[in-house]
Write a protein that holds these residues in place. Structure first.
Motif, PDB file in Angstrom:
ATOM      1  N   ARG A 189       6.031   9.874   7.018  1.00 47.91           N
ATOM      2  CA  ARG A 189       5.487  11.160   7.473  1.00 47.91           C
ATOM      3  C   ARG A 189       5.749  11.360   8.970  1.00 47.91           C
ATOM      4  O   ARG A 189       6.137  12.445   9.419  1.00 47.91           O
TER       5      ARG A 189
ATOM      6  N   THR B  63      -0.117  10.079  -1.098  1.00 47.86           N
ATOM      7  CA  THR B  63       1.210   9.830  -1.672  1.00 47.86           C
ATOM      8  C   THR B  63       1.047   9.388  -3.125  1.00 47.86           C
ATOM      9  O   THR B  63       0.212   8.541  -3.423  1.00 47.86           O
TER      10      THR B  63
ATOM     11  N   ARG C 299       0.836  -1.202   0.000  1.00 48.21           N
ATOM     12  CA  ARG C 299       0.000   0.000   0.000  1.00 48.21           C
ATOM     13  C   ARG C 299       0.874   1.255   0.000  1.00 48.21           C
ATOM     14  O   ARG C 299       2.008   1.229   0.470  1.00 48.21           O
TER      15      ARG C 299
ATOM     16  N   ASP D  70       1.949  18.342   4.105  1.00 42.35           N
ATOM     17  CA  ASP D  70       1.364  17.377   5.034  1.00 42.35           C
ATOM     18  C   ASP D  70       0.519  18.123   6.060  1.00 42.35           C
ATOM     19  O   ASP D  70       1.031  18.901   6.851  1.00 42.35           O
TER      20      ASP D  70
ATOM     21  N   THR E  40       2.191   2.155   8.965  1.00 38.47           N
ATOM     22  CA  THR E  40       1.260   3.178   8.485  1.00 38.47           C
ATOM     23  C   THR E  40       1.836   4.570   8.713  1.00 38.47           C
ATOM     24  O   THR E  40       2.281   4.894   9.823  1.00 38.47           O
ATOM     25  N   HIS E  41       1.865   5.388   7.662  1.00 31.84           N
ATOM     26  CA  HIS E  41       2.328   6.785   7.721  1.00 31.84           C
ATOM     27  C   HIS E  41       3.777   6.899   8.222  1.00 31.84           C
ATOM     28  O   HIS E  41       4.186   7.951   8.717  1.00 31.84           O
TER      29      HIS E  41
ATOM     30  N   ASP F 268      -0.042   5.603   0.880  1.00 34.86           N
ATOM     31  CA  ASP F 268      -1.108   6.481   1.350  1.00 34.86           C
ATOM     32  C   ASP F 268      -1.885   7.097   0.191  1.00 34.86           C
ATOM     33  O   ASP F 268      -1.335   7.313  -0.899  1.00 34.86           O
ATOM     34  N   LYS F 269      -3.126   7.432   0.459  1.00 40.92           N
ATOM     35  CA  LYS F 269      -3.963   8.111  -0.531  1.00 40.92           C
ATOM     36  C   LYS F 269      -3.287   9.377  -1.058  1.00 40.92           C
ATOM     37  O   LYS F 269      -3.305   9.650  -2.257  1.00 40.92           O
TER      38      LYS F 269
END
Length: 338
Positions: free
Chosen positions: A247, A148, A143, A260, A243-244, A145-146
């Motif tokens: 970032r 990214t 996956r 961000d 996840t993330h 991120d949306k």
């Protein structure tokens, strides 16, 4: 006569409903016996599969049905996304990179989710269901991120999916990301080893560094070009895949990614209104986080175990920001972490 299949997406209001009742409410009235006949014959499908009339549906699933079916008091205009097939076909052509016997590589645009949710109108998983009609449809193996943009690998079958998933787990695949950050990291290269944990209440959850309870998370980074200490373009290799992660880690070292909105770092990070020395002649720059709508993070390349490297071209927004700031990229990006 050509059999044309139309597509609708199950709306949130129908989550948990029986397929026969859902079809009537969305598409219009139809005799129960005929409806069951269409389900048995495959003229009405749920996620490309034949089902019984008692099966319950979930938000975001796709119902495909023959354009020749006549519904009484048709309600199709209320929920129908009749152009969804064309949209996804055009999108797929635009973002396709390459195909091998094991996988398909695409260049996902910023703003397109990989998987669906109650607020996602379009997503990659949906696109695959629309374009590939049988059980051998490509399968997601990782996956991004949306928000990214960039490279996404999709396995062509279950065997390939297992093989590629194992490559990721065993760190045999090296993913390189590019990001514009402000301010610059304090060192030109380094390793961020900071465990991450999800915190907060539903709806306001964030991933945060937590050294006592977090899961191990490791990110390698290297500054590629910078303007003093204020803004830089950097390369990143997430050795783990939380996840993330990128970032959160960049916020942790106070070098948050430009654009961000969730992991913003310290306030008042940058405000340039002067000519930038040693770069392109740029005057009257007012560089502020509020000026950027898109997260400046791009999944640039993947280096496979067989030494093959796949790249995803930078989007225009990222390119324009590099040019605007006078930042440049070296030629050996794909060799930085290999």
């Amino acid at each position: 006569m050509t059999l044309e299949m139309l597509v609708i997406k199950i709306p949130e209001t129908e989550d948990g409903s029986r397929i026969d009742r859902c079809v009537r409410r969305i598409l219009g009235n139809i005799n129960q016996a005929m409806l069951e006949k269409y389900l048995r014959s495959g003229l009405i499908l749920l996620d490309n599969k034949k089902i019984k009339s008692s099966v319950k549906v979930n938000t975001g699933q796709l119902v495909k049905y023959s354009s020749h079916i006549k519904f009484e008091n048709g309600k199709i205009k209320q929920f129908n996304q009749a152009d969804i097939n064309n949209y996804y076909k055009n999108l797929y052509k635009r973002i396709f990179i390459k195909e091998t016997k094991d996988f398909i590589a695409i260049n996902k645009p910023c703003g397109l989710a990989v998987q669906g949710g109650s607020s996602q109108k379009y997503h990659v998983d949906d696109m695959l269901k629309c374009i590939f009609y049988d059980e051998t449809a490509p399968k997601l193996v990782h996956r991004i991120d949306k928000d990214t943009s960039g490279l996404l690998l999709i396995a062509k079958n279950q065997k390939s999916a297992k093989k590629i998933s194992n490559f990721f787990k065993e760190h045999k695949i090296i993913k390189t990301y590019l990001a514009i950050v402000s301010p610059c990291p304090k060192t030109n290269s380094g390793v961020i080893d900071a465990p991450i944990l999800k915190k907060g209440v539903d709806g306001k959850q964030k991933m945060k560094v937590d050294y006592s309870k977090g899961k191990q998370s490791i990110t390698h980074y290297k500054v590629l070009d910078k303007i003093g200490s204020r803004v830089a373009v950097i390369a990143l290799y997430p050795k783990t895949g939380r996840t993330h992660q990128l970032r959160v880690h960049l916020e942790h070292i106070n070098a948050p990614i430009v654009g961000d909105r969730k992991y913003t770092g310290l306030p008042g990070i940058y405000n340039l209104s002067e000519k930038l020395n040693d770069h392109d002649s740029i005057t009257q720059i007012k560089w502020n986080s509020e000026d950027i709508n898109n997260l400046q993070l791009h999944a640039y390349s993947i280096h496979m175990p067989d030494k093959e490297t796949i790249e995803a071209e930078l989007n225009e927004d990222f390119k324009n920001n590099l040019k605007f700031l006078g930042l440049s990229l070296p030629n050996n990006i794909n060799n930085i972490f290999t």
